[in-house]
Each structure stands twice: as structure tokens, then as C-alpha cells.
Design an enzyme around this catalytic site. Structure first.
Site, PDB file in Angstrom:
ATOM      1  CG  HIS A  37      -1.863  -1.074   1.363  1.00 20.42           C
ATOM      2  ND1 HIS A  37      -1.782  -2.031   2.348  1.00 20.42           N
ATOM      3  CD2 HIS A  37      -2.956  -1.395   0.625  1.00 20.42           C
ATOM      4  CE1 HIS A  37      -2.779  -2.874   2.225  1.00 20.42           C
ATOM      5  NE2 HIS A  37      -3.506  -2.534   1.179  1.00 20.42           N
ATOM      6  CB  SER A 186      -4.114  -7.157   4.695  1.00 16.01           C
ATOM      7  OG  SER A 186      -3.822  -5.912   4.110  1.00 16.01           O
ATOM      8  NE  ARG A 187      -8.301 -12.312   2.424  1.00 18.14           N
ATOM      9  CZ  ARG A 187      -8.864 -11.502   1.512  1.00 18.14           C
ATOM     10  NH1 ARG A 187      -8.137 -11.015   0.532  1.00 18.14           N
ATOM     11  NH2 ARG A 187     -10.145 -11.187   1.592  1.00 18.14           N
TER      12      ARG A 187
END
Ligand code: PAF
Length: 281
Positions: A37, A186-187
Site C-alpha cells: 500500500h 494483509s492476509r
């Protein structure tokens, strides 16, 4: 940096920015920000005068039994990262704000959503296209930045913007990886120590696939078969799909000389991970 929760206030701020003649760069996210990100934010800052990051875990893109409830959330941490990275506005609306009672409109991109993650996660891209359209209408960005890890998402958004004549430039940004090759996601937070180790099989398989394509000695189905065998050698890995497609159209390639994508979705334990690499073109 300003944090905004309501659509009305976001629109007011955007109006002011536009009146100043500034360009707007938009980075849509579901939060729990990582270096992937941050690379999008950096690119947005280098391209535009004003950068808006949205943080919203979008319920409409999760299917029943998927990880909507469990999806990692840490708004305070995300706000600190955005502040540090020089973001101008963080838009973090509630679910009620985005989908009030009686909400009834959805955006559906057809055909290219029938394969890969679209096939395995029915309704996923309808949710993505809908929320991204809403964000584009609220934020009116000149440029919007998407990671290439979610490659099909990038293609779907480009198709939508073209078909619906939206005035926004879509910018794809390269995958950011951990030292051992695992794509930042994120996972990855869901993985325990053993699973984290096992998860490197995705990147290793992509490298192997790339090498096999380069040899020009095998057909696409032979390469897919070899990769299937290779990934299955990791006991914690369960293949959701392995595809080798034309990277621009996501159609079945006629030759190995086309610009190709190897796209993978693999479950490591309960965690579904995706990754891809582009070859040639
Ligand atoms: O890629 C994501 O994080 C999401 O799919 C997006 C684009 C923010 C829409 O919810």
C-alpha cells in the site's frame, strides 16, 4: 492530514481541492496497510498534488463463509502510516455510510469476471466494481492506484473505467515482496509460523513457471501440470487455481511468445493467497 468519515464532508474537501486546481491521486484500500500500500501512496504522491487514501473493508466483495468478519483491522496504525507517508486525506467511512438502508445499485463487469478469482469468488468483483465506482464518484480522482498482486482486479477496473467513460487514469503498481518472495498482503497476518514458511511455495512456483516458459520446450498445459505437481508437494498447500493466460486480455494464449501471466490462488491452511508474474510482452 485529515481523517474523514462522511461522504458529505469528503465531497466538500474534494470541491475545495478542485477549486485550487490541484490534481487528486486516490489509493483505495481495505486497511491494515503494508509496504505494498505504501508503494501505491508513494506513487500517488509523485504523480498528484493531493493524495486521498480510503480505508474501508467492503462487505459486498466478500462471499458467504469468507473472511469479512476476521479481516485484520487497525485504523490507528493505518492513520499513523498515512500521516508518516504524507497522505492529505484518509477517507474511512462506516458500512452504514457507504451502504445505507435501502441501498440497491451494483456495478457488474461481465466476462473477464467469469474466470480466476471471479469464478472462485462469485460476486467478488461486483462488490469491488461497486465500491470503487462509489469512491470515484465521491473523490473524483485524476489518477487511481492499484497493486498488480490483484491483477484481475486491475483489469476489471480498467475495463469498467473504459466502458463507463469514467474520467480517471488507472495506474497499476508492481507487487512488493518479502525477502523470501512472498507477496505482501494483509492476509499474510493469518499465517502461523509453519504456514508462513509453506506460503513461499507460491513465489517459488511462479519462478519455476517462468523458467519453464522460457525453455519453450513445453506446452502451456504441460507447464500447468508441472506447477500443479510442484505446489502439491507442499502438504499445507491446496490449489484453488493455476492459470497461464494472455496478460492483457486474460484469454487463453495462442503462443508462448505473447505477454503472459501466470496467476495462482493457493490455500495455505485456511488462508487463501494469490500471486502472479508477468512474462514477456
Ligand atoms: O484491493 C483492495 O484492497 C480492494 O479490493 C479495494 C480496491 C480497496 C476495494 O475494496
Amino acid at each position: 492530514m485529515k481523517r474523514i468519515d462522511t461522504i458529505l464532508e469528503m465531497k466538500k474537501e474534494i470541491k475545495k481541492v478542485k477549486e485550487q486546481g490541484k490534481s487528486i491521486g486516490f489509493v483505495p484500500t481495505m486497511g491494515f496497510l503494508h509496504q505494498g500500500h505504501e508503494s501505491l501512496i508513494k506513487k500517488a504522491k509523485g504523480t498528484c498534488d493531493c493524495v486521498v487514501v480510503s480505508i474501508f473493508v467492503n462487505p459486498t466483495q466478500f462471499g458467504p463463509g469468507e473472511d469479512y468478519e476476521d479481516y485484520p483491522r487497525d485504523l490507528d496504525r493505518d492513520l499513523n502510516i498515512c500521516e508518516k507517508d504524507g497522505v492529505d486525506f484518509v477517507f474511512a467511512p462506516s458500512v452504514k455510510e457507504m451502504y445505507p438502508k435501502g441501498y440497491n445499485t451494483f456495478v457488474n463487469v461481465e466476462e473477464i469476471t467469469d474466470i480466476l478469482c471471479g469464478e472462485k469468488r462469485p460476486g467478488h468483483f461486483r462488490g469491488v466494481a461497486t465500491v470503487v465506482t462509489k469512491f470515484f464518484n465521491i473523490i473524483k480522482p485524476d489518477f487511481a492506484f492499484f497493486g498488480e498482486k490483484d491483477y484481475q482486479q486491475l483489469i476489471v477496473i480498467k475495463q469498467m473505467v473504459k466502458d463507463l467513460n469514467m474520467d480517471v487514469n488507472i495506474v497499476g503498481c508492481p507487487i512488493i515482496r518479502e525477502k523470501d518472495g512472498l507477496a505482501k498482503s494483509s492476509r499474510n497476518k493469518y499465517l502461523n509460523k509453519e504456514e508462513r514458511e509453506a506460503a513461499t511455495i507460491l513465489y517459488k512456483a511462479l519462478q519455476k513457471g517462468k523458467q519453464l516458459i522460457g525453455l519453450k520446450a513445453y506446452s502451456i498445459s504441460e507447464i500447468k501440470e508441472r506447477l500443479e505437481k510442484y505446489i502439491s508437494s507442499e502438504p499445507k498447500a491446496k490449489i484453488d487455481y493455476i492459470e497461464i493466460l494472455n496478460a492483457d486480455t486474460l484469454e487463453i494464449p495462442k503462443s508462448l511468445d505473447e505477454k503472459l501471466i501466470i496467476a495462482l490462488a493457493v490455500k495455505i491452511g485456511k488462508t487463501r493467497l494469490i500471486d502472479n508474474c508477468i512474462i514477456g510482452g
